[in-house]
Motif scaffolding. Structure first.
Motif, PDB file in Angstrom:
ATOM      1  N   ARG A  60       5.868   9.610 -30.720  1.00  0.00           N
ATOM      2  CA  ARG A  60       6.419   9.673 -29.366  1.00  0.00           C
ATOM      3  C   ARG A  60       6.335   8.310 -28.686  1.00  0.00           C
ATOM      4  NH1 ARG A  60       9.968  11.661 -27.863  1.00  0.00           N
ATOM      5  NH2 ARG A  60       9.343  11.797 -25.680  1.00  0.00           N
ATOM      6  N   GLY A  61       5.247   7.586 -28.927  1.00  0.00           N
ATOM      7  CA  GLY A  61       5.117   6.254 -28.350  1.00  0.00           C
ATOM      8  C   GLY A  61       6.186   5.303 -28.855  1.00  0.00           C
ATOM      9  N   LEU A  62       6.504   5.394 -30.144  1.00  0.00           N
ATOM     10  CA  LEU A  62       7.573   4.565 -30.697  1.00  0.00           C
ATOM     11  C   LEU A  62       8.904   4.885 -30.034  1.00  0.00           C
ATOM     12  CD1 LEU A  62       6.883   4.599 -34.548  1.00  0.00           C
ATOM     13  CD2 LEU A  62       6.253   2.855 -32.890  1.00  0.00           C
ATOM     14  N   GLU A  63       9.190   6.188 -29.923  1.00  0.00           N
ATOM     15  CA  GLU A  63      10.482   6.602 -29.368  1.00  0.00           C
ATOM     16  C   GLU A  63      10.604   6.239 -27.890  1.00  0.00           C
ATOM     17  OE1 GLU A  63      10.480  10.751 -30.179  1.00  0.00           O
ATOM     18  OE2 GLU A  63      11.053  10.530 -32.293  1.00  0.00           O
ATOM     19  N   MET A  64       9.504   6.327 -27.148  1.00  0.00           N
ATOM     20  CA  MET A  64       9.551   6.089 -25.717  1.00  0.00           C
ATOM     21  C   MET A  64       9.403   4.620 -25.331  1.00  0.00           C
ATOM     22  SD  MET A  64       7.190   9.278 -24.416  1.00  0.00           S
ATOM     23  CE  MET A  64       7.262   8.737 -22.700  1.00  0.00           C
ATOM     24  N   GLY A  65       8.633   3.859 -26.147  1.00  0.00           N
ATOM     25  CA  GLY A  65       8.294   2.509 -25.736  1.00  0.00           C
ATOM     26  C   GLY A  65       8.746   1.388 -26.645  1.00  0.00           C
ATOM     27  N   ILE A  69      12.127  -1.097 -26.002  1.00  0.00           N
ATOM     28  CA  ILE A  69      11.848  -2.448 -25.503  1.00  0.00           C
ATOM     29  C   ILE A  69      12.260  -3.493 -26.519  1.00  0.00           C
ATOM     30  CG2 ILE A  69       9.468  -2.547 -26.348  1.00  0.00           C
ATOM     31  CD1 ILE A  69      10.836  -4.008 -23.055  1.00  0.00           C
ATOM     32  N   GLY A  70      12.082  -3.200 -27.815  1.00  0.00           N
ATOM     33  CA  GLY A  70      12.501  -4.150 -28.840  1.00  0.00           C
ATOM     34  C   GLY A  70      14.004  -4.364 -28.839  1.00  0.00           C
ATOM     35  N   GLU A  71      14.746  -3.272 -28.735  1.00  0.00           N
ATOM     36  CA  GLU A  71      16.204  -3.377 -28.735  1.00  0.00           C
ATOM     37  C   GLU A  71      16.706  -4.071 -27.466  1.00  0.00           C
ATOM     38  OE1 GLU A  71      18.026   0.378 -29.449  1.00  0.00           O
ATOM     39  OE2 GLU A  71      16.934   0.752 -31.311  1.00  0.00           O
ATOM     40  N   ARG A  72      16.097  -3.747 -26.327  1.00  0.00           N
ATOM     41  CA  ARG A  72      16.537  -4.364 -25.072  1.00  0.00           C
ATOM     42  C   ARG A  72      16.254  -5.866 -25.052  1.00  0.00           C
ATOM     43  NH1 ARG A  72      13.839   0.430 -21.535  1.00  0.00           N
ATOM     44  NH2 ARG A  72      15.434   2.022 -21.908  1.00  0.00           N
ATOM     45  N   MET A  73      15.092  -6.264 -25.567  1.00  0.00           N
ATOM     46  CA  MET A  73      14.774  -7.694 -25.586  1.00  0.00           C
ATOM     47  C   MET A  73      15.698  -8.444 -26.530  1.00  0.00           C
ATOM     48  SD  MET A  73      10.616  -7.903 -25.293  1.00  0.00           S
ATOM     49  CE  MET A  73      10.690  -9.674 -25.041  1.00  0.00           C
ATOM     50  N   SER A 195       3.520  -2.172 -41.780  1.00  0.00           N
ATOM     51  CA  SER A 195       2.792  -0.960 -41.437  1.00  0.00           C
ATOM     52  C   SER A 195       3.052  -0.569 -39.987  1.00  0.00           C
ATOM     53  CB  SER A 195       1.300  -1.178 -41.710  1.00  0.00           C
ATOM     54  OG  SER A 195       0.570   0.026 -41.617  1.00  0.00           O
ATOM     55  N   THR A 196       2.081   0.065 -39.370  1.00  0.00           N
ATOM     56  CA  THR A 196       2.296   0.811 -38.133  1.00  0.00           C
ATOM     57  C   THR A 196       2.775  -0.028 -36.956  1.00  0.00           C
ATOM     58  OG1 THR A 196      -0.070   0.553 -37.677  1.00  0.00           O
ATOM     59  CG2 THR A 196       0.632   2.585 -38.722  1.00  0.00           C
ATOM     60  N   ILE A 197       2.329  -1.275 -36.838  1.00  0.00           N
ATOM     61  CA  ILE A 197       2.701  -2.082 -35.680  1.00  0.00           C
ATOM     62  C   ILE A 197       3.953  -2.903 -35.961  1.00  0.00           C
ATOM     63  CG2 ILE A 197       1.951  -3.934 -34.135  1.00  0.00           C
ATOM     64  CD1 ILE A 197      -0.893  -2.983 -34.496  1.00  0.00           C
ATOM     65  N   THR A 198       4.000  -3.533 -37.127  1.00  0.00           N
ATOM     66  CA  THR A 198       5.079  -4.468 -37.433  1.00  0.00           C
ATOM     67  C   THR A 198       6.432  -3.774 -37.586  1.00  0.00           C
ATOM     68  OG1 THR A 198       3.467  -5.837 -38.588  1.00  0.00           O
ATOM     69  CG2 THR A 198       5.785  -6.312 -38.993  1.00  0.00           C
ATOM     70  N   VAL A 199       6.464  -2.698 -38.348  1.00  0.00           N
ATOM     71  CA  VAL A 199       7.741  -2.071 -38.703  1.00  0.00           C
ATOM     72  C   VAL A 199       8.558  -1.625 -37.493  1.00  0.00           C
ATOM     73  CG1 VAL A 199       8.786  -0.082 -39.863  1.00  0.00           C
ATOM     74  CG2 VAL A 199       7.029  -1.419 -41.027  1.00  0.00           C
ATOM     75  N   PRO A 200       7.983  -0.881 -36.527  1.00  0.00           N
ATOM     76  CA  PRO A 200       8.830  -0.416 -35.411  1.00  0.00           C
ATOM     77  C   PRO A 200       9.444  -1.545 -34.599  1.00  0.00           C
ATOM     78  CG  PRO A 200       6.742   0.777 -35.485  1.00  0.00           C
ATOM     79  CD  PRO A 200       6.611  -0.353 -36.440  1.00  0.00           C
ATOM     80  N   LEU A 201       8.641  -2.550 -34.267  1.00  0.00           N
ATOM     81  CA  LEU A 201       9.151  -3.630 -33.427  1.00  0.00           C
ATOM     82  C   LEU A 201      10.170  -4.493 -34.166  1.00  0.00           C
ATOM     83  CD1 LEU A 201       5.931  -4.696 -31.516  1.00  0.00           C
ATOM     84  CD2 LEU A 201       8.017  -3.786 -30.514  1.00  0.00           C
ATOM     85  N   VAL A 202       9.890  -4.797 -35.420  1.00  0.00           N
ATOM     86  CA  VAL A 202      10.812  -5.637 -36.187  1.00  0.00           C
ATOM     87  C   VAL A 202      12.128  -4.903 -36.436  1.00  0.00           C
ATOM     88  CG1 VAL A 202      11.179  -6.731 -38.429  1.00  0.00           C
ATOM     89  CG2 VAL A 202       9.004  -7.034 -37.234  1.00  0.00           C
ATOM     90  N   THR A 203      12.054  -3.611 -36.742  1.00  0.00           N
ATOM     91  CA  THR A 203      13.266  -2.830 -36.942  1.00  0.00           C
ATOM     92  C   THR A 203      14.093  -2.773 -35.658  1.00  0.00           C
ATOM     93  OG1 THR A 203      12.162  -1.459 -38.605  1.00  0.00           O
ATOM     94  CG2 THR A 203      14.187  -0.588 -37.637  1.00  0.00           C
ATOM     95  N   ALA A 204      13.410  -2.556 -34.537  1.00  0.00           N
ATOM     96  CA  ALA A 204      14.115  -2.519 -33.253  1.00  0.00           C
ATOM     97  C   ALA A 204      14.775  -3.861 -32.950  1.00  0.00           C
ATOM     98  CB  ALA A 204      13.140  -2.144 -32.138  1.00  0.00           C
TER      99      ALA A 204
END
Length: 244
Positions: A60-65, A69-73, A195-204
Motif C-alpha cells: 500500500r505504501g508503494l501504491e500511495m507514495g 512521487i517517482g513518476e511525478r519527479m 530489492s525492497t527500496i531500490t526497485v519501486p523508485l527506480v521502476t517509477a
C-alpha cells in the motif's frame, strides 16, 4: 466503508493469497516428509501474521507514495529539459536507495565477517567495518552509474539488448582475473541491490520518464533500469577486489 479501507482489505487478502503457497510447502515438508511437529508454533503463527501485515502495508505504501512521487519527479525533470539535472537525480536516486538497501547491508556485513575469519582482512571491528562499507559504497556507486546509463538509454533510444549483452561480456571477461574471494560476493551483489527500496523508485523513474518524453513507449522504454542495476554491481565489485 471508505475507499482507502476497501483497498487496504483487498491488499490484505492479496498478501494472504501470495504467502499461502509458502506456508503450505513448509507445513507439508515439516509434517509429511520430516514427520516432525512444528516447533514454537505460536511464535511462528505470530510471525506469519506480522509478515502478512508488513507485506500489506509495504504494498500500500508503494501504491500511495513511492510510485506516484517517482513518476511525478521524473515527469517534472523531463519538463524542466535539463539533461544534467535528470542525470544527477538518476545517480543520486540509485546511490541513495542502494546504500539504504537492507539486503545489501546484511550481505556486506556477512562478507566482512567471513573475510575476517578467512584471513583476507584483519579480524577487528574497524577492518570489518571498512570492508563492509567499501562493498556497500562500491555497489551504490555502480547502481548510480547504472541508472544514469538506463536514463540515457531512454532519452537517446539506445537498444537495451546491446548494453546488456556488452555488460555481461565484461562480467565474463573479468571473472578469471578477479580474486576468487570476491567473485561470489560480486555475483550476489547484483541480486541484493534490486530489492525492497531500490526497485519501486527506480521502476517509477523509468516509467515516468518514458511517459513524459515524446516518442517513447512506457512499456518498451520505461522498463529495463533494474537490469542495469543488477548488472553493474558485478563489474564494479570485481574491479574493487582487483584494485584494493
Amino acid at each position: 466503508m471508505s475507499k482507502q479501507l476497501q483497498q487496504f482489505l483487498r491488499s490484505l487478502v492479496d498478501s494472504v493469497r501470495d504467502l499461502a503457497p509458502i506456508v503450505v510447502v513448509i507445513a507439508f515438508f515439516q509434517l509429511a516428509v520430516l514427520q516432525q511437529p512444528i516447533p514454537n508454533l505460536g511464535e511462528i503463527l505470530v510471525g506469519v501474521v506480522l509478515v502478512v501485515l508488513g507485506l500489506t502495508f509495504f504494498i500500500r505504501g508503494l501504491e500511495m507514495g513511492l510510485f506516484p512521487i517517482g513518476e511525478r519527479m521524473a515527469y517534472a525533470f523531463a519538463r524542466k529539459g535539463s539533461l544534467f539535472w535528470i542525470l544527477a537525480f538518476a545517480f543520486a536516486l540509485g546511490f541513495g536507495t542502494t546504500v539504504a538497501e537492507p539486503a545489501l547491508i546484511a550481505v556486506a556485513a556477512e562478507a566482512s565477517q567471513i573475510a575476517a575469519e578467512g584471513g583476507v582482512i584483519e579480524r577487528s571491528d574497524a577492518a570489518m567495518d571498512d570492508y563492509a562499507n567499501g562493498l556497500r559504497y562500491t555497489v551504490a556507486l555502480s547502481v548510480g552509474f547504472a541508472i544514469v546509463v538506463g536514463v540515457l538509454r531512454i532519452i537517446r533510444g539506445w537498444p537495451i539488448q546491446v548494453l546488456i549483452i556488452g555488460g555481461y561480456i565484461a562480467v565474463v571477461v573479468m571473472t578469471p582475473f578477479a580474486p576468487e574471494e570476491i567473485v561470489g560476493i560480486a555475483y550476489d551483489s547484483g541480486g541484493v541491490t534490486t530489492s525492497t527500496i531500490t526497485v519501486p523508485l527506480v521502476t517509477a523513474l523509468g516509467v515516468g520518464l518514458a511517459s513524459s518524453i515524446k516518442g517513447r513507449n512506457p512499456m518498451t522504454d520505461g522498463f529495463g533500469l533494474i537490469a542495469f542495476a543488477s548488472l553493474t554491481p558485478m563489474i564494479f565489485v570485481m574491479a574493487y577486489g582487483m584494485l584494493f
